[in-house]
Design a protein around this motif. Structure first.
Motif, PDB file in Angstrom:
ATOM      1  N   GLU A   1       0.528  -0.786   0.266  1.00 24.09           N
ATOM      2  CA  GLU A   1       0.049   0.047   0.240  1.00 24.09           C
ATOM      3  C   GLU A   1       1.265   1.712  -0.205  1.00 24.09           C
ATOM      4  O   GLU A   1       1.881   1.407   0.508  1.00 24.09           O
ATOM      5  N   ASP A   2       0.817   1.934  -0.951  1.00 19.53           N
ATOM      6  CA  ASP A   2       1.741   3.105  -0.882  1.00 19.53           C
ATOM      7  C   ASP A   2       0.760   4.126   0.063  1.00 19.53           C
ATOM      8  O   ASP A   2      -0.550   4.300   0.557  1.00 19.53           O
ATOM      9  N   VAL A   3       1.816   5.478   0.327  1.00 18.02           N
ATOM     10  CA  VAL A   3       1.317   5.946   2.101  1.00 18.02           C
ATOM     11  C   VAL A   3       1.955   7.434   2.031  1.00 18.02           C
ATOM     12  O   VAL A   3       3.035   7.564   0.914  1.00 18.02           O
ATOM     13  N   PRO A   4       0.598   8.289   0.549  1.00 18.31           N
ATOM     14  CA  PRO A   4       1.143   9.548   1.337  1.00 18.31           C
ATOM     15  C   PRO A   4       1.629  10.333   2.023  1.00 18.31           C
ATOM     16  O   PRO A   4       0.875  10.137   2.936  1.00 18.31           O
ATOM     17  N   GLY A   5       2.494  11.430   2.224  1.00 17.10           N
ATOM     18  CA  GLY A   5       2.392  12.426   3.242  1.00 17.10           C
ATOM     19  C   GLY A   5       3.842  12.742   3.640  1.00 17.10           C
ATOM     20  O   GLY A   5       4.679  11.999   3.311  1.00 17.10           O
ATOM     21  N   VAL A   6       4.229  12.663   4.274  1.00 20.35           N
ATOM     22  CA  VAL A   6       5.992  13.680   4.492  1.00 20.35           C
ATOM     23  C   VAL A   6       5.452  12.999   6.012  1.00 20.35           C
ATOM     24  O   VAL A   6       4.729  12.820   6.382  1.00 20.35           O
ATOM     25  N   ALA A   7       6.815  12.046   5.597  1.00 19.39           N
ATOM     26  CA  ALA A   7       7.062  10.624   6.751  1.00 19.39           C
ATOM     27  C   ALA A   7       8.313  11.415   7.822  1.00 19.39           C
ATOM     28  O   ALA A   7       9.060  11.818   7.100  1.00 19.39           O
ATOM     29  N   TYR A   8       7.939  10.976   8.937  1.00 23.01           N
ATOM     30  CA  TYR A   8       9.356  10.888  10.178  1.00 23.01           C
ATOM     31  C   TYR A   8       9.101  10.196  10.750  1.00 23.01           C
ATOM     32  O   TYR A   8       8.071   9.166  11.080  1.00 23.01           O
ATOM     33  N   PRO A   9      10.334   9.448  11.508  1.00 25.20           N
ATOM     34  CA  PRO A   9      10.433   8.434  12.540  1.00 25.20           C
ATOM     35  C   PRO A   9       9.301   9.225  13.477  1.00 25.20           C
ATOM     36  O   PRO A   9       9.794  10.436  13.644  1.00 25.20           O
ATOM     37  N   GLY A  10       8.835   8.001  13.844  1.00 24.55           N
ATOM     38  CA  GLY A  10       7.874   8.171  15.343  1.00 24.55           C
ATOM     39  C   GLY A  10       8.188   9.223  16.407  1.00 24.55           C
ATOM     40  O   GLY A  10       9.521   9.260  16.080  1.00 24.55           O
ATOM     41  N   LEU A  11       7.392  10.252  16.360  1.00 22.81           N
ATOM     42  CA  LEU A  11       7.666  10.968  17.611  1.00 22.81           C
ATOM     43  C   LEU A  11       8.356  11.035  19.141  1.00 22.81           C
ATOM     44  O   LEU A  11       7.445   9.770  19.535  1.00 22.81           O
ATOM     45  N   VAL A  12       8.999  11.462  19.725  1.00 26.66           N
ATOM     46  CA  VAL A  12       9.393  10.812  20.747  1.00 26.66           C
ATOM     47  C   VAL A  12       9.082  11.983  21.187  1.00 26.66           C
ATOM     48  O   VAL A  12       9.736  13.252  22.107  1.00 26.66           O
TER      49      VAL A  12
END
Length: 373
Positions: free
Chosen positions: A35-46
């Motif tokens: 599945e393609d996931v569009p958008g701006v991605a970050y490693p999970g927040l801490v």
């Protein structure tokens, strides 16, 4: 388990395609449907300063309450938490799909020099030994309360360091020998001097830091968590301190200079972390609220997002985009570095490779870690 391809910008990732498959990050396209996931991605927040296992009474926080706090954090895009002191050891609640918690044992303070019920109270001669005990309870961190009001001085009462510098240095050395780092609660400028000389690894709050101290901290690799929303409460704290005018003036001064001080931290190249200084259960004080408050106070959005995600993870020794890292990712439909309000609206949150949500009714995507699809 479903597989996903992140098709938008990957913040903190130098190059290459990234997939989430079998619960982890991979640079190799997995077999089968993706599945393609569009958008701006970050490693999970801490959330680098939270207390999911904390109780303000003698009774420990129960399982249901701790899980509610973790769920509130996760719904905001937080996939890892550095717990900066709590009575309840939450390790027994670790499970796939839940935010990972780096524990620090309990706060270490002195008798009548911190908030009731929260800390283990010791005298300076016992600080190093207690640091070792709390290091054994944690995941590589120890939390020491560095200063608090000393009410024994009557109207002259003020923030005072809890420990002689030599005792603090001995405790830091003991923690380091045990493989742990030390985070120090430090409001006052005097306490920061002691922290730097003692070799602490992280300064929590830093509300009284001078520019010289900021530069020195950065040069030594000392992390700083400015807890912007917490420092913003100093005027309210001062309003309740009528019996202690010296302390009241100090708190009001730090409150008045908080925006100026944050700008100096940015200018000094501070190694930021971002933390809420809450138990995690208040939806009005989530990490996105803290990030937005920092940006409103003048921290560049890119600096704040990095500190809350990939840079903060690196500073804490947590994985991000590496091959085989846990599939902990937060995705935004629009770029939060262009409009910081977007940080409160993640379009997808993945924990251990599973898309999750903040549902609290036992449906797919709750803290059991099941898929939301």
């Amino acid at each position: 388990m479903a597989a996903y391809r992140l098709t938008g910008a990957l913040r903190g990732c130098e190059s290459g395609d990234v997939w989430i498959a079998d619960g982890v990050i991979t640079r190799t396209r997995p077999p089968g449907p993706v599945e393609d996931v569009p958008g701006v991605a970050y490693p999970g927040l801490v959330d680098a300063h939270a207390h999911p296992g904390l109780s303000h009474t003698a009774a420990p926080a129960g399982d249901a309450e701790v899980l509610r706090r973790l769920e509130t954090a996760r719904a905001a895009g937080v996939t890892a938490i550095r717990e900066m002191g709590a009575q309840r050891d939450v390790a027994g609640l670790a499970a796939p799909g839940r935010p990972k918690v780096l524990r620090a044992g309990r706060h270490i303070a002195r008798y009548k020099r911190y908030i009731r019920h929260l800390a283990v109270d010791v005298e300076p001669a016992d600080l190093a030994g207690e640091a070792l005990r709390q290091a054994a309870r944690g995941d590589g961190w120890v939390k020491v309360v560095g200063d608090w009001i000393d009410r024994s001085e009557g109207a002259d009462s003020d923030l005072r360091p809890l420990w002689p510098r030599e005792a603090l240095a001995e405790a830091v050395a003991a923690a380091h020998d045990a493989g742990a780092r030390v985070a120090l609660h430090a409001f006052a400028v005097e306490t920061v001097d002691d922290a730097l000389e003692a070799g602490v690894d992280c300064i929590e709050h830093g509300s009284g830091m001078t520019r010289d101290q900021m530069v020195e901290a950065a040069a030594r690799g000392v992390l700083v968590d400015p807890t912007v929303c917490q420092v913003a409460t100093f005027a309210d704290i001062a309003s309740r301190a009528g019996r202690y005018p010296v302390y009241r003036r100090r708190m009001l001064d730090m409150h008045a200079r908080r925006v100026e001080r944050l700008a100096l931290m940015v200018e000094a190249g501070t190694l930021f972390l971002m933390g809420t200084d809450t138990d995690g259960g208040d939806p009005t004080r989530t990490l996105p609220v803290e990030i937005s408050a920092a940006v409103a106070a003048g921290m560049p959005a890119g600096v704040a997002m990095a500190a809350a995600s990939y840079a903060g993870r690196r500073r804490l020794g947590l994985p991000a985009w590496q091959e085989g890292a846990p599939g902990d990712v937060v995705v935004y439909a629009a770029d939060p570095e262009e409009e910081i309000a977007e940080v409160a609206r993640p379009s997808r949150v993945f924990v251990d490779g599973v898309p999750v949500s903040g549902n609290a009714d036992g449906a797919p995507g709750t803290l059991g870690g099941r898929s939301s699809t």
